[in-house]
Enzyme design. Structure first.
Site, PDB file in Angstrom:
ATOM      1  N   ILE A  38      -8.011  -0.022 -16.292  1.00  0.00           N
ATOM      2  CA  ILE A  38      -8.808   1.091 -15.776  1.00  0.00           C
ATOM      3  C   ILE A  38      -9.132   0.862 -14.305  1.00  0.00           C
ATOM      4  O   ILE A  38      -9.175   1.811 -13.507  1.00  0.00           O
ATOM      5  CB  ILE A  38     -10.072   1.290 -16.638  1.00  0.00           C
ATOM      6  CG1 ILE A  38      -9.658   1.853 -18.005  1.00  0.00           C
ATOM      7  CG2 ILE A  38     -11.082   2.208 -15.956  1.00  0.00           C
ATOM      8  CD1 ILE A  38     -10.794   1.988 -19.009  1.00  0.00           C
ATOM      9  N   SER A  77      -0.721  17.420 -22.895  1.00  0.00           N
ATOM     10  CA  SER A  77      -0.356  17.909 -24.219  1.00  0.00           C
ATOM     11  C   SER A  77      -1.097  17.108 -25.276  1.00  0.00           C
ATOM     12  O   SER A  77      -1.033  15.881 -25.303  1.00  0.00           O
ATOM     13  CB  SER A  77       1.155  17.776 -24.459  1.00  0.00           C
ATOM     14  OG  SER A  77       1.463  18.045 -25.810  1.00  0.00           O
ATOM     15  N   GLU A  88     -10.499  -0.531 -23.616  1.00  0.00           N
ATOM     16  CA  GLU A  88     -11.917  -0.268 -23.855  1.00  0.00           C
ATOM     17  C   GLU A  88     -12.822  -1.214 -23.084  1.00  0.00           C
ATOM     18  O   GLU A  88     -14.029  -1.130 -23.191  1.00  0.00           O
ATOM     19  CB  GLU A  88     -12.211  -0.377 -25.347  1.00  0.00           C
ATOM     20  CG  GLU A  88     -11.503   0.702 -26.165  1.00  0.00           C
ATOM     21  CD  GLU A  88     -11.640   0.501 -27.662  1.00  0.00           C
ATOM     22  OE1 GLU A  88     -11.707  -0.668 -28.083  1.00  0.00           O
ATOM     23  OE2 GLU A  88     -11.674   1.489 -28.388  1.00  0.00           O
ATOM     24  N   LYS A 133     -21.096  -5.434 -20.689  1.00  0.00           N
ATOM     25  CA  LYS A 133     -20.184  -6.579 -20.628  1.00  0.00           C
ATOM     26  C   LYS A 133     -20.556  -7.473 -19.450  1.00  0.00           C
ATOM     27  O   LYS A 133     -20.580  -7.033 -18.302  1.00  0.00           O
ATOM     28  CB  LYS A 133     -18.744  -6.074 -20.493  1.00  0.00           C
ATOM     29  CG  LYS A 133     -17.709  -7.176 -20.326  1.00  0.00           C
ATOM     30  CD  LYS A 133     -16.316  -6.601 -20.148  1.00  0.00           C
ATOM     31  CE  LYS A 133     -15.319  -7.697 -19.823  1.00  0.00           C
ATOM     32  NZ  LYS A 133     -13.959  -7.176 -19.583  1.00  0.00           N
TER      33      LYS A 133
END
Length: 499
Positions: free
Chosen positions: A346, A40, A50, A79
């Site tokens: 993540i 939704s 991030e 990174k």
């Protein structure tokens, strides 16, 4: 076999977790299975994660994603590790690198030789013998090379990127491969009365969707794994007491190829440079600091002008009692939460997907398969938990209530054993399913003052001139770093985003 094969999978929730799962399943299940994702736009996602760690590259490569296209699409940067500031003590910093310290030159681990030279005053801080830091401190970046004889092969890298843009990128990838997206909010969940397995979800518009396997990516709400199946949650806040975070983007600042983690009185601040902005946040413990105080600290320490109003997130550190319960697998925030101190959010999504593909079920949902998934998942997250606790426990700070609490708190015996063993013998003890490698544990132990009391007894039998070797290593790394391009020029040449 075909009769038992799962033909319908429903993923509840989008965001990074939902679309990473959808993309990976679409890539692996190339025929005879319909994958549906319900999300939704009204609910939105947390979307502050991030920063990543190197295994994300393996995930993208497994999907056949072109790196330059991905970095452009997500306005990403590169990174090489994380700089920790004010953690062990005030006005002190160290670097947690991706890759190794130096290059193996003897059977004895390099840090034992470094420790001996350091105590003699013949070596500088450990960071100086790490290629990732030699490049990062000068804002240099290029991918490592494959020649193991060269110091430019001794580091790894990950990314900073916009998590919302990454989800969009993977949504396009997944839909091109047949994933069906449904816009809507869940009104009710139907279970099989015989075994309590989920059978279908009904949306607020009255539409119902059946499936045989359900992936819960509904975030903290855990609509299937918790609200429906009552799986239960194990709270770890006594070890990781931070329970809140402010997040705000700011104007682009220095394009450092590393994340900064800056400890404050009751938590810490992240700083993550993207191509188009800098991501900032202040993770804190509400027991020791008010929401307003925490917001003020964040806004006073931004590297540039704020681009939006700060958002407040509340969380409870811990995990579900089960990650896979009946025919529901929780992936992402629905499975648990660890603060983003080491950029593992993540990765835990990626790890959940990898376990699902390795232990993919049929309609029988055999209990040994479910048990093995849960066993591995619990071992993984508990090892990460212990590594995060290490940052709080190993501190000399006593200038505020949070740091006094953390310094003196009782910790898991598994972690205490590792701390004691390193303190006494200088050896890294790794557990099963330990995500973090030797260099990671070494960085935090040494960086936060847990110096070993003795070096490896093997050293007295070796004929290595380690002081000279360390000097040559440092010179080689500094020389190699000087020849690398800046991160900005590397991005401009290879993967600059259009924004």
């Amino acid at each position: 076999m075909q009769e038992k094969a799962i033909k319908q999978i429903l993923i509840l929730g989008g965001g990074t977790a939902g679309w990473m799962t959808a993309a990976a399943l679409a890539n692996a299940l190339q025929k005879n299975c319909q994958i549906t994702l319900i999300e939704s736009e009204q609910i939105g996602t947390v979307g502050v994660g991030e920063a990543t760690i190197p295994p994300i590259r393996t995930f993208n490569q497994s999907l056949g994603i072109n790196e330059a296209e991905f970095v452009k699409a997500t306005q990403g940067t590169f990174k090489l590790g994380i700089e920790f500031i004010n953690w062990g003590k005030q006005q002190h910093s160290y670097f947690h690198p991706f890759g190794s310290y130096g290059r193996a030159f003897d059977t004895v681990n390099l840090h034992h030789y470094w420790l001996d030279a350091f105590k003699q005053g013949k070596a500088s801080r450990l960071d100086d013998y790490c290629m990732a830091w030699a490049a990062a401190k000068n804002n240099k970046f290029a991918p490592p090379i494959n020649d193991a004889r060269n110091v430019l092969s001794t580091y790894e890298y990950a990314y900073h990127f916009d998590a919302g843009l990454y989800a969009q990128f993977l949504r396009q990838y997944a839909q091109q491969r047949g994933v069906k997206r449904i816009e809507g909010k869940v009104e009710s969940v139907k279970q099989n009365p015989a075994n309590e397995h989920i059978q279908a979800v009904t949306l607020t518009n009255g539409q119902s969707y059946n499936a045989e396997l359900f992936i819960d990516c509904s975030g903290f709400r855990g609509i299937l794994i918790e609200q429906t199946l009552k799986t239960g949650y194990l709270n770890w806040q006594h070890w990781l007491p931070c329970d809140s975070a402010w997040a705000v983007p700011s104007e682009s600042a220095e394009l450092t190829p590393y994340t900064k983690s800056i400890a404050h009185a009751a938590g810490w601040q992240w700083r993550i440079p993207l191509q188009h902005r800098t991501g900032n946040g202040h993770v804190f413990c509400s027991q020791y600091m008010s929401d307003q105080q925490a917001q003020d600290i964040l806004m006073e320490n931004l590297p540039g002008q704020a681009l939006a109003e700060p958002r407040l997130l509340k969380f409870t550190t811990g995990r579900r009692n089960l990650f896979w319960n009946k025919n529901v697998i929780a992936i992402g925030l629905s499975s648990g939460f660890l603060e983003p101190l080491e950029s593992t959010s993540i990765h835990l999504i990626q790890a959940g997907i990898a376990k699902l593909l390795a232990l993919f079920p049929d309609k029988d949902f055999a209990q040994p398969v479910i048990d093995e998934y849960n066993r591995i998942a619990i071992a993984e997250i508990e090892n990460i938990r212990d590594f995060l606790i290490l940052h709080y426990k190993l501190t000399e700070r006593d200038d505020s209530e949070l740091w006094r609490y953390c310094k003196n708190m009782q910790i898991p015996q598994s972690l205490q054993y590792k701390i004691d063993h390193f303190k006494n013998y200088g050896r890294i003890i790794k557990g099963e399913m330990d995500l973090f490698a030797h260099a990671s544990w070494l960085a935090v132990h040494i960086g936060q003052g847990n110096l070993p009391q003795q070096t490896d007894p093997l050293m007295q039998y070796r004929q290595v001139n380690h002081v000279e070797w360390l000097q040559k290593l440092k010179l080689a790394m500094d020389s190699a770093a000087a020849k690398l391009p800046s991160q900005q020029s590397f991005i401009d040449r290879n993967c600059r985003a259009n924004y």
